[in-house]
Scaffold this active site. Structure first.
Site, PDB file in Angstrom:
ATOM      1  N   CYS A 273      18.870  22.132 -18.545  1.00 52.23           N
ATOM      2  CA  CYS A 273      17.553  21.935 -19.178  1.00 52.23           C
ATOM      3  C   CYS A 273      16.560  22.994 -18.712  1.00 52.23           C
ATOM      4  O   CYS A 273      15.383  22.685 -18.454  1.00 52.23           O
ATOM      5  CB  CYS A 273      16.990  20.538 -18.899  1.00 52.23           C
ATOM      6  SG  CYS A 273      17.967  19.248 -19.609  1.00 52.23           S
TER       7      CYS A 273
ATOM      8  N   HIS B 218      11.810  23.118 -15.698  1.00 49.39           N
ATOM      9  CA  HIS B 218      12.701  22.268 -16.505  1.00 49.39           C
ATOM     10  C   HIS B 218      12.062  22.130 -17.894  1.00 49.39           C
ATOM     11  O   HIS B 218      10.834  22.213 -18.022  1.00 49.39           O
ATOM     12  CB  HIS B 218      12.769  20.907 -15.810  1.00 49.39           C
ATOM     13  CG  HIS B 218      13.748  19.931 -16.363  1.00 49.39           C
ATOM     14  ND1 HIS B 218      13.488  19.174 -17.471  1.00 49.39           N
ATOM     15  CD2 HIS B 218      14.976  19.562 -15.937  1.00 49.39           C
ATOM     16  CE1 HIS B 218      14.516  18.373 -17.710  1.00 49.39           C
ATOM     17  NE2 HIS B 218      15.441  18.592 -16.793  1.00 49.39           N
TER      18      HIS B 218
ATOM     19  N   LYS C  20      16.345   9.491  -9.754  1.00 50.81           N
ATOM     20  CA  LYS C  20      16.814  10.594  -8.922  1.00 50.81           C
ATOM     21  C   LYS C  20      16.656  10.268  -7.444  1.00 50.81           C
ATOM     22  O   LYS C  20      16.867  11.113  -6.578  1.00 50.81           O
ATOM     23  CB  LYS C  20      16.046  11.869  -9.257  1.00 50.81           C
ATOM     24  CG  LYS C  20      16.377  12.424 -10.648  1.00 50.81           C
ATOM     25  CD  LYS C  20      15.709  13.748 -10.866  1.00 50.81           C
ATOM     26  CE  LYS C  20      15.690  14.176 -12.322  1.00 50.81           C
ATOM     27  NZ  LYS C  20      16.997  14.582 -12.838  1.00 50.81           N
TER      28      LYS C  20
ATOM     29  N   GLN D 189      12.536  16.809  -8.302  1.00 47.41           N
ATOM     30  CA  GLN D 189      13.598  17.198  -7.362  1.00 47.41           C
ATOM     31  C   GLN D 189      13.138  17.191  -5.915  1.00 47.41           C
ATOM     32  O   GLN D 189      13.957  17.348  -5.013  1.00 47.41           O
ATOM     33  CB  GLN D 189      14.138  18.595  -7.712  1.00 47.41           C
ATOM     34  CG  GLN D 189      14.835  18.691  -9.053  1.00 47.41           C
ATOM     35  CD  GLN D 189      16.104  17.847  -9.141  1.00 47.41           C
ATOM     36  OE1 GLN D 189      16.657  17.396  -8.139  1.00 47.41           O
ATOM     37  NE2 GLN D 189      16.563  17.612 -10.347  1.00 47.41           N
TER      38      GLN D 189
ATOM     39  N   ASP E 292       5.545  18.883 -10.740  1.00 50.15           N
ATOM     40  CA  ASP E 292       6.760  18.175 -11.134  1.00 50.15           C
ATOM     41  C   ASP E 292       7.584  17.984  -9.863  1.00 50.15           C
ATOM     42  O   ASP E 292       8.212  18.922  -9.365  1.00 50.15           O
ATOM     43  CB  ASP E 292       7.506  19.026 -12.174  1.00 50.15           C
ATOM     44  CG  ASP E 292       8.896  18.492 -12.481  1.00 50.15           C
ATOM     45  OD1 ASP E 292       9.336  17.539 -11.827  1.00 50.15           O
ATOM     46  OD2 ASP E 292       9.554  19.056 -13.383  1.00 50.15           O
TER      47      ASP E 292
HETATM   48  N1  PLP Z   1      11.837  18.105 -13.750  1.00 49.32           N
HETATM   49  C1  PLP Z   1      12.873  18.497 -13.022  1.00 49.32           C
HETATM   50  C2  PLP Z   1      12.680  19.577 -12.003  1.00 49.32           C
HETATM   51  C3  PLP Z   1      14.116  17.895 -13.209  1.00 49.32           C
HETATM   52  O1  PLP Z   1      15.153  18.292 -12.481  1.00 49.32           O
HETATM   53  C4  PLP Z   1      14.250  16.879 -14.178  1.00 49.32           C
HETATM   54  C5  PLP Z   1      15.549  16.258 -14.433  1.00 49.32           C
HETATM   55  O2  PLP Z   1      16.579  16.761 -14.111  1.00 49.32           O
HETATM   56  C6  PLP Z   1      13.128  16.500 -14.896  1.00 49.32           C
HETATM   57  C7  PLP Z   1      11.936  17.130 -14.658  1.00 49.32           C
HETATM   58  C8  PLP Z   1      13.195  15.434 -15.928  1.00 49.32           C
HETATM   59  O3  PLP Z   1      13.477  14.212 -15.336  1.00 49.32           O
HETATM   60  P1  PLP Z   1      13.721  12.941 -16.264  1.00 49.32           P
HETATM   61  O4  PLP Z   1      14.901  13.266 -17.103  1.00 49.32           O
HETATM   62  O5  PLP Z   1      13.959  11.843 -15.299  1.00 49.32           O
HETATM   63  O6  PLP Z   1      12.508  12.791 -17.079  1.00 49.32           O
END
Ligand code: PLP
Length: 424
Positions: free
Chosen positions: A365, A122, A225, A202, A199
């Site tokens: 993203c 992401h 999430k 998800q 990270d």
């Molecule tokens: N990492 C992953 C795999 C994501 O799917 C997302 C958001 O969709 C993020 C990071 C970023 O999350 P946040 O917008 O809550 O910072």
């Protein structure tokens, strides 16, 4: 006993009608999940009965608010099985957690040091490292994915060098749904002396996470999430690393002492929580964690696998559609990303929206990953434990409508084109 119809009653928004009489079908859970009423109530209760700033006042309200806020660390500790509350920092979201790491760890890096990412990250696990590269001239490498939409572990291993300071990798891709083998990468990282960041944005909402067992050094995820409010992120990390790192933001709360000349820092985790935090939402996040655990992560995972399998069986009937996911459903439970070369994903999302169905269309993203897949955008349906097979049926019916509108079923040559979408 997992009873999806009973569970759905906990979520007021799931009653909502869209466009007059269309029942909302929410399939955009990878973007953010809906909130059960008890989470919403916890926010109201905080503001109505014990709103106060924390860690400062000695009055009753301040004590209650501080205890409730700090108690959430205890809940997070249990949720991710880390060693102590000092290993848990509250941020605003996963993005901020990773920015904190890129900034604070990066302070000790020098020109030529390497950061290893993957092609399925992401933007929030790419751009903070680009910012660091601009400051420190570090090199950034991307471990490739295979044409089965999985990480190429052999190539990843070859990209690790003595200069690899950090390996930062998603646990579960927000596009492909692919779940990466963190333990395997942790062994490589440890042998090489690299810091491993995961990270878990998800994965944490959907599967059991054991920080100690995974073997990583840091884990980042977001409350919103996983049934919690927006504005709360988590950064779980090894205490000794947090202690060595320089602070990210300066101000109140993160200091022990400030003079006209300088300052000293507070203990971790407060060293990384400058200023008044998002007290109400952190407290409500604690309620969300209790709620998820009451339902049970095993049941959640099982339900999502079943639903994904059900949806895939139906989706595969649209043979002009390319599905971007590993063949084994266990490797991408809950996320189904698809596209075809003719209809723009935004058109599909707009048409199904007319039926009350929320899916996501766009680059998610993950523009570098889109480039790798050879598309500019895809459609994505992402599930959570409150979704049902009936909802999937309505979704498939709406897709059929969209494809009929574009006369897709009739375009034979499309089926051939679909086979060519992934660029090697
Ligand atoms: N990492 C992953 C795999 C994501 O799917 C997302 C958001 O969709 C993020 C990071 C970023 O999350 P946040 O917008 O809550 O910072």
């Amino acid at each position: 006993m997992f009873d999806v119809n009973k569970i759905r009653k906990d979520f007021p928004i799931l009653e909502r009608k869209i466009w007059g009489d269309k029942q909302l079908i929410y399939l955009d859970n990878a973007a953010t999940t809906q909130k059960p009423k008890i989470v919403i109530d916890a926010i109201v209760q905080y503001y109505e009965t014990y709103n106060a700033n924390i860690h400062r006042g000695v009055h009753k309200l301040a004590e209650e608010a501080t205890a409730a806020y700090e108690n959430v660390r205890e809940k997070v500790k249990k949720y991710v099985s880390c060693d102590s509350n000092s290993e848990i920092v509250f941020t605003r979201n996963t993005t901020e957690s990773i920015n904190l790491l890129a900034y604070s760890l990066g302070e000790s890096f020098s020109e030529g040091d390497e950061i290893l990412l993957t092609e399925m990250e992401h933007h929030s696990n790419i751009v903070p490292w680009y910012l660091l590269r601009n400051r420190k001239k570090v090199n950034i490498k991307f471990a490739p994915i295979t044409d089965q939409y999985e990480l190429d572990y052999e190539k990843l291993e070859k990209l690790i060098t003595k200069k690899t300071k950090v390996i930062s990798i998603t646990h579960k891709s927000n596009v492909l749904g692919t779940v990466n083998d963190i333990k395997k990468i942790a062994k490589l990282a440890k042998t090489n002396g690299s810091i491993l960041i995961v990270d878990a944005a998800q994965s944490a909402p959907h599967m059991k996470i054991d920080f100690s067992d995974l073997g990583c050094d840091f884990l980042a995820f977001s409350s919103h999430k996983m049934c919690g409010p927006t504005g709360v992120g988590l950064l779980v990390g090894k205490k000794e690393l947090f202690e060595k790192m320089s602070p990210f933001l300066g101000g109140g709360e993160m200091i022990r002492k400030v003079t006209f000349e300088d300052f000293t820092t507070n203990d971790v985790p407060w060293k990384f929580e400058a200023g008044t935090p998002n007290i109400a939402d952190v407290i409500a996040f604690g309620v969300a964690l209790d709620y998820i655990q009451k339902i049970g992560l095993d049941s959640i995972y099982k339900h999502e696998i079943e639903l994904t399998q059900y949806a895939l069986t139906k989706l595969r009937k649209f043979d002009f559609l390319k599905i971007y996911a590993p063949a084994d459903v266990n490797k991408h439970a809950g996320i189904i990303t698809f596209a075809n070369p003719v209809v723009h994903p935004h058109d599909i999302a707009t048409i199904v929206d007319q039926e009350g169905i929320a899916i996501r269309a766009g680059h998610h993203c993950a523009q570098p990953l889109m480039k790798k897949l050879g598309v500019s955008a895809t459609s994505r349906a992402s599930l959570y434990f409150y979704n049902t097979k009936d909802e999937i049926d309505v979704f498939i019916g709406a897709l059929q409508k969209a494809f009929d509108y574009f006369e897709l079923g009739a375009c034979k040559e499309l089926k051939e084109k679909v086979g060519e979408r992934i660029s090697k």
